[in-house]
Enzyme design. Structure first.
Site, PDB file in Angstrom:
ATOM      1  N   ASP A 168     103.546  82.458  -8.357  1.00 45.56           N
ATOM      2  CA  ASP A 168     104.526  81.393  -8.177  1.00 45.56           C
ATOM      3  C   ASP A 168     104.230  80.252  -9.142  1.00 45.56           C
ATOM      4  OD1 ASP A 168     105.658  82.863  -6.173  1.00 45.56           O
ATOM      5  OD2 ASP A 168     105.066  81.531  -4.531  1.00 45.56           O
ATOM      6  N   ASP A 170     104.586  77.114  -8.577  1.00 47.81           N
ATOM      7  CA  ASP A 170     104.225  75.857  -7.919  1.00 47.81           C
ATOM      8  C   ASP A 170     102.851  75.864  -7.249  1.00 47.81           C
ATOM      9  OD1 ASP A 170     104.839  77.598  -5.872  1.00 47.81           O
ATOM     10  OD2 ASP A 170     106.273  76.266  -4.876  1.00 47.81           O
ATOM     11  N   TRP A 230     115.951  82.228  -0.216  1.00 41.52           N
ATOM     12  CA  TRP A 230     114.528  82.015   0.040  1.00 41.52           C
ATOM     13  C   TRP A 230     114.023  82.889   1.184  1.00 41.52           C
ATOM     14  CZ3 TRP A 230     111.446  80.461   4.065  1.00 41.52           C
ATOM     15  CH2 TRP A 230     110.126  80.085   3.736  1.00 41.52           C
ATOM     16  N   GLU A 233     110.728  88.370   0.716  1.00 46.93           N
ATOM     17  CA  GLU A 233     110.299  89.392  -0.246  1.00 46.93           C
ATOM     18  C   GLU A 233     108.792  89.642  -0.201  1.00 46.93           C
ATOM     19  OE1 GLU A 233     109.939  85.491  -1.784  1.00 46.93           O
ATOM     20  OE2 GLU A 233     111.862  86.484  -1.415  1.00 46.93           O
ATOM     21  N   ASP A 234     108.002  88.602   0.060  1.00 51.15           N
ATOM     22  CA  ASP A 234     106.547  88.794   0.133  1.00 51.15           C
ATOM     23  C   ASP A 234     106.163  89.572   1.389  1.00 51.15           C
ATOM     24  OD1 ASP A 234     106.026  87.417  -2.271  1.00 51.15           O
ATOM     25  OD2 ASP A 234     106.135  85.502  -1.242  1.00 51.15           O
ATOM     26  N   MET A 260      99.372  73.237  -4.021  1.00 51.59           N
ATOM     27  CA  MET A 260     100.802  73.486  -4.175  1.00 51.59           C
ATOM     28  C   MET A 260     101.483  72.219  -4.683  1.00 51.59           C
ATOM     29  SD  MET A 260     103.663  74.899  -1.454  1.00 51.59           S
ATOM     30  CE  MET A 260     103.057  76.587  -1.576  1.00 51.59           C
ATOM     31  N   HIS A 263     107.877  69.877  -4.093  1.00 51.39           N
ATOM     32  CA  HIS A 263     109.179  69.874  -4.768  1.00 51.39           C
ATOM     33  C   HIS A 263     110.273  70.000  -3.728  1.00 51.39           C
ATOM     34  CE1 HIS A 263     109.637  74.262  -4.140  1.00 51.39           C
ATOM     35  NE2 HIS A 263     108.324  74.287  -4.331  1.00 51.39           N
ATOM     36  N   ARG A 265     113.863  71.582  -2.257  1.00 55.13           N
ATOM     37  CA  ARG A 265     114.423  72.926  -2.213  1.00 55.13           C
ATOM     38  C   ARG A 265     115.385  73.136  -3.380  1.00 55.13           C
ATOM     39  NH1 ARG A 265     112.610  76.998   0.259  1.00 55.13           N
ATOM     40  NH2 ARG A 265     112.593  75.966   2.290  1.00 55.13           N
TER      41      ARG A 265
END
Length: 317
Positions: A168, A170, A230, A233-234, A260, A263, A265
């Protein structure tokens, strides 16, 4: 003699500097050494295998997200990079060849910090790697899984890799003793993230950064393509791994620590309640929904010194 003198000077600088500045001081000296070639014997050939544990590791290091950062600065910090975000240790043969794949859209500020920390992190580990940013074309609903699948397939058009790290944009690693490589089982790297008080949120969590060998990724047919928006998938990848008889391995949480970047959305990346339904069908759809069914189109490929930036059209829901 030159190498020995440099090591002694680095150690002296490290020992005499304040604790909060020691890693930065060591890293600055190391960068100068890479630039000037002082950390490599002039007549050395890279026929020997790199050690499992690199001698260049600094351990835990501070992550400062308040400092001003630019891509030009990151390029100056990493003189050993080759076009496309490629690095190969000169003093030995890397244990594995790694493709770092970052799914992306409109996260340019976060990308600068990831590049600033991750490139030196990987170089200190003596990793041979290529850095791929897979950018979703257009403003439609985001699909992280399709981007990662596309990144896997596009990377294989460039080179053969032993290991693929899906990362990722972030999250920033905080300790270079966390090896970025593949193992006999899929490896969840981002075990302890500050957002979750440096603990694993739940046992099935494998988000943030995960390493899979080519064989492991092909075995699970990659990520499912059907997760739009969002989330999900993980968790789907975790199920695919277990359904194929594999298990998640993890490094010690004391070294697998991450920061992290906060941020808002993203536009068109809202939580999708339909993803829960898709998740319940993973066992039945995993052999037909993945890299073997992915449809996408490469819009543009840009080779920069920091990365290979591939913009792909992955369609719509």
């Amino acid at each position: 003699m030159i190498l020995v003198c440099f090591v002694l000077l680095c150690f002296k600088s490290y020992a005499e500097s304040p604790v909060t500045n020691r890693v930065e001081s060591w890293h600055s000296a190391w960068q100068d050494a890479v630039r000037d070639g002082r950390w490599i014997w002039k007549n050395e050939t890279n026929t020997g295998r790199c050690p499992d544990t690199s001698p260049h590791l600094s351990g835990p290091f501070p992550v400062d997200l308040n400092q001003t950062m630019s891509l030009d600065t990151v390029k100056e910090e990493n003189p050993a990079l080759q076009l496309g975000g490629r690095f190969k240790p000169r003093e030995c043969v890397a244990v594995q060849r790694v493709a770092v794949i970052v799914p992306f859209r409109n996260r340019h500020n976060q990308m600068k910090y990831l590049l600033h920390y991750l490139h030196p992190f990987l170089q200190r580990q003596q990793v041979e790697y290529d850095f791929y940013v897979i950018n979703q074309h257009g403003d439609g609903t985001f699909n992280k899984a399709r981007l990662m699948n596309a990144g896997f397939l596009e990377a294989l058009k460039e080179n053969e890799y032993d290991c693929f790290i899906f990362h990722d944009v972030d999250i920033i690693p905080m300790d270079d003793r966390n090896p970025y490589r593949c193992y006999s089982q899929p490896r969840h790297l981002a075990v302890a993230v500050d957002k979750f008080n440096f603990s694993l949120g739940y046992n099935q969590l494998i988000g943030g950064a995960i390493a899979l060998s080519k064989a492991q990724f092909v075995k699970v047919n990659g990520f499912p393509n059907s997760f739009w928006g969002w989330g999900g998938e993980d968790d789907a990848m975790y199920l695919r791994i277990t359904y194929k008889g594999m298990a998640i391995s993890r490094p010690n949480s004391q070294i697998a620590r991450y920061t992290m970047i906060k941020h808002a959305r993203d536009l068109n990346n809202e939580p999708n309640p339909n993803n829960i339904k898709v998740l319940t069908k993973i066992r039945h759809t995993m052999d037909s929904d993945g890299i073997n069914s992915l449809v996408y189109h490469v819009v543009e490929t840009e080779k920069d010194m920091l990365y290979t930036f591939i913009t792909v059209d992955i369609g719509t829901p």
